[in-house]
Design an enzyme around this catalytic site. Structure first.
Site, PDB file in Angstrom:
ATOM      1  N   ALA A  63       1.699 -22.813  16.668  1.00 50.89           N
ATOM      2  CA  ALA A  63       0.708 -21.798  16.323  1.00 50.89           C
ATOM      3  C   ALA A  63      -0.654 -22.457  16.186  1.00 50.89           C
ATOM      4  CB  ALA A  63       1.096 -21.135  15.004  1.00 50.89           C
ATOM      5  N   GLY A 102       5.741 -23.104  16.904  1.00 52.34           N
ATOM      6  CA  GLY A 102       5.747 -21.937  17.774  1.00 52.34           C
ATOM      7  C   GLY A 102       5.954 -22.304  19.238  1.00 52.34           C
ATOM      8  N   GLU A 105       9.589 -22.501  19.598  1.00 50.93           N
ATOM      9  CA  GLU A 105      10.099 -21.124  19.486  1.00 50.93           C
ATOM     10  C   GLU A 105       9.878 -20.351  20.782  1.00 50.93           C
ATOM     11  OE1 GLU A 105       7.868 -20.344  15.832  1.00 50.93           O
ATOM     12  OE2 GLU A 105       9.789 -19.972  14.834  1.00 50.93           O
ATOM     13  N   GLU A 125       6.721 -27.192  10.768  1.00 49.94           N
ATOM     14  CA  GLU A 125       6.079 -26.261   9.827  1.00 49.94           C
ATOM     15  C   GLU A 125       6.222 -26.679   8.375  1.00 49.94           C
ATOM     16  OE1 GLU A 125       7.764 -25.433  12.480  1.00 49.94           O
ATOM     17  OE2 GLU A 125       6.864 -23.722  13.501  1.00 49.94           O
TER      18      GLU A 125
HETATM   19  N1  CAA Z   1      -3.458 -25.633  15.837  1.00 51.76           N
HETATM   20  C1  CAA Z   1      -4.778 -25.889  15.965  1.00 51.76           C
HETATM   21  N2  CAA Z   1      -5.270 -27.104  16.260  1.00 51.76           N
HETATM   22  C2  CAA Z   1      -4.401 -28.105  16.437  1.00 51.76           C
HETATM   23  C3  CAA Z   1      -3.011 -27.915  16.313  1.00 51.76           C
HETATM   24  C4  CAA Z   1      -2.545 -26.614  16.014  1.00 51.76           C
HETATM   25  N3  CAA Z   1      -1.244 -26.332  15.902  1.00 51.76           N
HETATM   26  N4  CAA Z   1      -2.385 -29.095  16.524  1.00 51.76           N
HETATM   27  C5  CAA Z   1      -3.341 -29.982  16.791  1.00 51.76           C
HETATM   28  N5  CAA Z   1      -4.567 -29.394  16.733  1.00 51.76           N
HETATM   29  C6  CAA Z   1      -5.858 -30.027  16.989  1.00 51.76           C
HETATM   30  C7  CAA Z   1      -6.199 -31.085  15.975  1.00 51.76           C
HETATM   31  O1  CAA Z   1      -6.848 -30.537  14.852  1.00 51.76           O
HETATM   32  C8  CAA Z   1      -7.107 -31.986  16.766  1.00 51.76           C
HETATM   33  O2  CAA Z   1      -8.374 -31.369  16.799  1.00 51.76           O
HETATM   34  P1  CAA Z   1      -9.709 -32.257  16.816  1.00 51.76           P
HETATM   35  O3  CAA Z   1      -9.622 -33.097  18.047  1.00 51.76           O
HETATM   36  O4  CAA Z   1     -10.776 -31.234  16.807  1.00 51.76           O
HETATM   37  O5  CAA Z   1      -9.634 -33.061  15.556  1.00 51.76           O
HETATM   38  C9  CAA Z   1      -6.542 -31.930  18.173  1.00 51.76           C
HETATM   39  O6  CAA Z   1      -5.740 -30.750  18.193  1.00 51.76           O
HETATM   40  C10 CAA Z   1      -5.688 -33.120  18.546  1.00 51.76           C
HETATM   41  O7  CAA Z   1      -4.720 -33.330  17.535  1.00 51.76           O
HETATM   42  P2  CAA Z   1      -4.339 -34.794  17.053  1.00 51.76           P
HETATM   43  O8  CAA Z   1      -5.566 -35.561  16.728  1.00 51.76           O
HETATM   44  O9  CAA Z   1      -3.328 -34.655  16.001  1.00 51.76           O
HETATM   45  O10 CAA Z   1      -3.715 -35.409  18.389  1.00 51.76           O
HETATM   46  P3  CAA Z   1      -2.382 -36.228  18.593  1.00 51.76           P
HETATM   47  O11 CAA Z   1      -2.255 -36.443  20.052  1.00 51.76           O
HETATM   48  O12 CAA Z   1      -2.335 -37.377  17.670  1.00 51.76           O
HETATM   49  O13 CAA Z   1      -1.197 -35.251  18.132  1.00 51.76           O
HETATM   50  C11 CAA Z   1       0.103 -33.259  17.970  1.00 51.76           C
HETATM   51  C12 CAA Z   1      -0.955 -34.038  18.777  1.00 51.76           C
HETATM   52  C13 CAA Z   1       1.416 -34.036  18.015  1.00 51.76           C
HETATM   53  C14 CAA Z   1       0.297 -31.924  18.622  1.00 51.76           C
HETATM   54  C15 CAA Z   1      -0.341 -33.105  16.515  1.00 51.76           C
HETATM   55  O14 CAA Z   1      -1.653 -32.615  16.494  1.00 51.76           O
HETATM   56  C16 CAA Z   1       0.497 -32.178  15.678  1.00 51.76           C
HETATM   57  O15 CAA Z   1       1.522 -32.580  15.177  1.00 51.76           O
HETATM   58  N6  CAA Z   1       0.012 -30.941  15.478  1.00 51.76           N
HETATM   59  C17 CAA Z   1       0.579 -30.008  14.549  1.00 51.76           C
HETATM   60  C18 CAA Z   1       1.710 -29.288  15.158  1.00 51.76           C
HETATM   61  C19 CAA Z   1       2.230 -28.277  14.182  1.00 51.76           C
HETATM   62  O16 CAA Z   1       2.258 -28.466  12.977  1.00 51.76           O
HETATM   63  N7  CAA Z   1       2.678 -27.179  14.757  1.00 51.76           N
HETATM   64  C20 CAA Z   1       3.245 -26.140  13.991  1.00 51.76           C
HETATM   65  C21 CAA Z   1       2.191 -25.144  13.771  1.00 51.76           C
HETATM   66  S1  CAA Z   1       2.775 -23.871  12.726  1.00 51.76           S
HETATM   67  C22 CAA Z   1       3.682 -22.861  13.720  1.00 51.76           C
HETATM   68  O17 CAA Z   1       3.878 -23.077  14.862  1.00 51.76           O
HETATM   69  C23 CAA Z   1       4.159 -21.658  12.956  1.00 51.76           C
HETATM   70  C24 CAA Z   1       5.010 -20.732  13.697  1.00 51.76           C
HETATM   71  O18 CAA Z   1       6.208 -20.779  13.606  1.00 51.76           O
HETATM   72  C25 CAA Z   1       4.403 -19.677  14.524  1.00 51.76           C
END
Ligand code: CAA
Ligand code: NAI
Length: 697
Positions: A63, A102, A105, A125
């Site tokens: 998400a 997501g 999912e 999450e």
């Molecule tokens: N939403 C919005 N922005 C996100 C994001 C997300 N889910 N995940 C990453 N970003 C953004 C970061 O803020 C970052 O932005 P900036 O460059 O502006 O700082 C950019 O993407 C790159 O992220 P990283 O610096 O972390 O890059 P990375 O290559 O080291 O890692 C990643 C990439 C593995 C995807 C890591 O960012 C990560 O683990 N993200 C979170 C994933 C997450 O928690 N997903 C679950 C979301 S909740 C959900 O999905 C609920 C549901 O059931 C619907």
């Protein structure tokens, strides 16, 4: 930036590519795009099925977390997934990178999933204080078994491609052309009867013993479930997959999601996620600043910190020389490192082979000349400015030009060391936290003349060492210790006014810290602070009296608490109580009963006040940077988001008002609200307003 989902048809198969840099998060336009691609594929008689893929390094990172605070925009992800499951044509997910939250999912809405070698599948999450809100807790158990799904969801840790196939999350690992393989899968599925979507089949839920295995896995999480509301919700939601029909279970999962998302604890965890990434952006750093490669490092001093710092390099595969003044001190340091690795092997967290490799990367040496070939030198000798200046002067001549020269000093003036080196542009602080091989924070201290290259090199190496770097400015104690000193002063003062060490510690453990200040002081050793106070000509009457009585903490069996026969948790000690009461009398302070609320506020708010001064002076660039320092350097409870986020949650007006009250009550002018805090409070703003300004600038 708006996300797009491109659509093309190749060989009678539709390919929808999610392209939303940087990580293909599922913002509203991406959800709409997937829905539209599906509708187009279904409407086109020439199309037999659809492949869903992600552009760039991610499939879909989940998400869009930035949308969480805003009103929802349709379609909800859950609706898109239900529409996918109702598809009359086969859908295949081609997962080349991360499929998180997501994203996974969404892939579970397809009839099949193929993974490339770099794929990672996970439901992270839980780390944001929420649960998967679009069927993740219900469809994963059907696919891989609830006893395996539960630990995966509750830990938030991803699995790699190979494991995903073993578990049954994905059908196959494709080493070659993933898109071609996905199209083949569409063709195969289109040739036969369409497989039932996950929702139509209870799958592994009906396997013999599935329920018992799940309840056992749930039992193992009981302690976390009691402390973390999202873990309790995850367990219940997975349990619902056994007990409720899918629509009711999905609704219940959604309800959990909404309640958790709006809980302040999840807001704090999301703040941490973004603050940590924001901290990586160095303000004022020119765009073309490049890190220099560090092929070899040197650490000066093999004491408490030097040894831990050297281990970080070895753990990252970088050769490091650990340098001492004599063979004996070196041997002591090497022995300690060997012991720490041996414990890891014994615990099973390190293989024998890895231990041997790491030890081989740490080379001991005597005499500063041994640092001459290093690309980065980190000084971790005694905390004495004259000694450090002498060392930097020598380093300035014996090391190659461009070698980054760093000090691990806790308090001392990096500018003075820089001047002594004769190469001020190469000098900065790299302040590790104890134990240095464990704690993730690295304060990177930018001195007056530190070059962008040196700074970039330090930040880059911090990442390679798996640390969380925060760039700060020069001042006494930098960000963390400077704020801590405010808390330490109040803790001592509270003892004099009538609180016991146990009451003070309890206030902080109830707040969420793992330890209170006095238990922590006993663990670290009271002599550290004593030495610093002597050097600065300051006093802390209770702490000094304990030291003078030989009560130096756990290592002497007695400190603020008594530790009979090597006990690790202390017991209140009447001798300490008597000593404190004498000190109160000598200072003419009338002792009283102090409420836990007052204790907590007087420990926490003065730190926030100091944080405001630190922001005002530009020592930290953003409030989030201060939060990251406290989370990773001092174990501030993550679900309270760090001191500055916490201040915003409490409300700055209240923080300022309480500080004024305590300033008046104690006559301590340092407790008066700092100008920045007072101004924001008067304007009805929070520190987050500054974060927004910093981002815009
Ligand atoms: N939403 C919005 N922005 C996100 C994001 C997300 N889910 N995940 C990453 N970003 C953004 C970061 O803020 C970052 O932005 P900036 O460059 O502006 O700082 C950019 O993407 C790159 O992220 P990283 O610096 O972390 O890059 P990375 O290559 O080291 O890692 C990643 C990439 C593995 C995807 C890591 O960012 C990560 O683990 N993200 C979170 C994933 C997450 O928690 N997903 C679950 C979301 S909740 C959900 O999905 C609920 C549901 O059931 C619907
Ligand atoms: P320590 O006393 O355990 O180790 C210092 C080591 O430096 C000793 O082994 C000593 O023999 C060696 N040494 C002295 N002069 C030297 C020289 N000229 N060349 C090479 N080695 C020399 O001290 P500790 O605790 O490791 O602290 C080191 C530095 O790290 C200090 O500046 C301290 O403020 C800082 N620091 C300490 C933290 C802690 O919790 N102990 C946390 C963060 C920083």
């Amino acid at each position: 930036m708006a996300g797009t989902v491109s659509y093309r048809v190749e060989d009678g198969i539709a390919v929808a590519t999610i392209d939303h840099a940087p990580v293909n998060a599922l913002s509203a336009d991406v959800r709409q795009g997937v829905q539209a691609a599906l509708a187009r594929a279904l409407a086109d008689d020439a199309v037999i099925g659809l492949v869903l893929e992600g552009a760039g390094r991610a499939f879909v990172a989940g998400a869009d977390i930035t949308e969480f605070g805003r009103p929802p925009v349709p379609p909800a992800l859950g609706e898109v997934i239900l529409a996918m499951q109702a598809s009359s044509k086969p859908l295949v997910a081609a997962i080349q990178g991360v499929a998180f939250g997501g994203g996974l999912e969404l892939a579970l809405g397809c009839h099949a999933r193929l993974v490339g070698p770099r794929a990672q599948l996970g439901l992270p999450e839980v780390k944001l204080g929420i649960l998967p809100g679009a069927g993740g807790t219900l469809r994963t158990p059907r696919l891989i078994g609830a006893d395996r799904a539960l630990p995966m969801i509750a830990s938030g840790e991803p699995v790699d491609a190979r494991r995903a196939v073993e578990l049954g999350l994905a059908a196959a690992l494709i080493e070659g052309d993933l898109l071609a393989a996905a199209k083949d899968t569409v063709r195969q599925l289109a040739a036969g009867p369409l497989p039932a979507p996950i929702d139509a089949d209870r799958g592994r839920l009906d396997a013999p013993g599935a329920r018992e295995a799940f309840e056992k896995a749930a039992e193992a999480l009981a302690r976390r479930a009691a402390e973390e509301p999202q873990v309790a919700a995850i367990i219940q939601s997975v349990r619902n997959s056994f007990d409720l029909p899918m629509p009711a279970a999905l609704q219940a999962e959604r309800d959990f999601f909404v309640a958790l998302r709006d809980d302040p604890r999840s807001k704090a965890l999301r703040h941490v996620f973004f603050a940590e990434r924001e901290a990586a952006r160095i303000p004022g750093q020119p765009k073309d600043a490049r890190a220099r490669p560090v092929a070899r490092a040197a650490v000066l001093g093999a004491g408490t910190m030097g040894g831990g710092i050297a281990m970080n390099f070895a753990n990252a595969g970088i050769p490091v020389r650990m340098i001492e003044t004599d063979a004996e001190a070196l041997a002591r340091g090497q022995k300690r490192i060997a012991e720490i690795y041996a414990v890891s092997v014994k615990r099973g967290s390190l293989t024998e082979e890895a231990r041997a490799q790491r030890l081989a990367l740490i080379e001991g040496a005597v005499g500063l000349e041994a640092a001459s070939e290093a690309d980065l030198v980190i000084e971790a000798v005694f905390e004495e400015l004259e000694l450090k200046k002498e060392i930097f002067a020598k380093l300035g001549t014996i090391t190659k030009p461009g070698t980054v020269l760093a000090s691990n000093t806790s308090y001392l003036d990096i500018d003075a060391m820089a001047a002594a080196s004769g190469r001020a542009d190469d000098v900065l602080g790299m302040h590790f936290f104890s134990p240095a091989n464990v704690m993730k924070l690295l304060e990177i201290v930018r001195a007056e003349k530190t070059s962008p290259t040196a700074l970039a090199t330090a930040v880059d190496i911090a990442r390679k060492l798996k640390k969380v770097p925060v760039v700060v400015g020069v001042c006494y104690g930098f960000v963390g210790n400077r704020m801590l000193s405010r808390r330490t002063a109040q803790a001592e003062r509270l003892l004099l006014e009538g609180a016991s060490p146990a009451e003070v510690d309890k206030a902080l453990t109830d707040f969420g810290f793992r330890m209170g200040p006095f238990a922590m002081a006993d663990l670290a050793g009271l002599d550290i602070g004593w030495r610093i106070r002597k050097a600065n000509g300051t006093r802390a009457v209770v702490a000094d009296a304990l030291c003078e009585a030989g009560r130096l903490g756990q290592k002497t069996g007695r400190g603020y608490y008594a530790y009979p026969e090597g006990a690790r948790t202390g017991q209140p000690d009447a001798e300490v109580q008597a000593l404190i009461e004498r000190a109160s009398a000598a200072q003419g302070i009338a002792r009283r009963q102090i409420s836990q609320q007052e204790i907590t506020e007087r420990l926490i708010y003065p730190m926030i006040n100091e944080g405001a001064r630190i922001l005002e002076e530009g020592i930290a660039a953003r409030p989030g940077d201060i939060d990251v320092v406290w989370l990773y350097g001092y174990n501030w409870p993550a679900w309270k988001g760090g001191p500055m986020h916490h201040a915003d949650a409490v409300g700055l007006a209240k923080v300022a008002e309480r500080l004024s009250v305590y300033a008046a009550q104690t006559g301590d002018a340092t407790l008066q609200p700092a100008p920045l805090l007072a101004r924001l409070a008067a304007e009805g703003q929070g520190f987050s307003a500054l974060a927004a300004q910093a981002k815009a600038a």
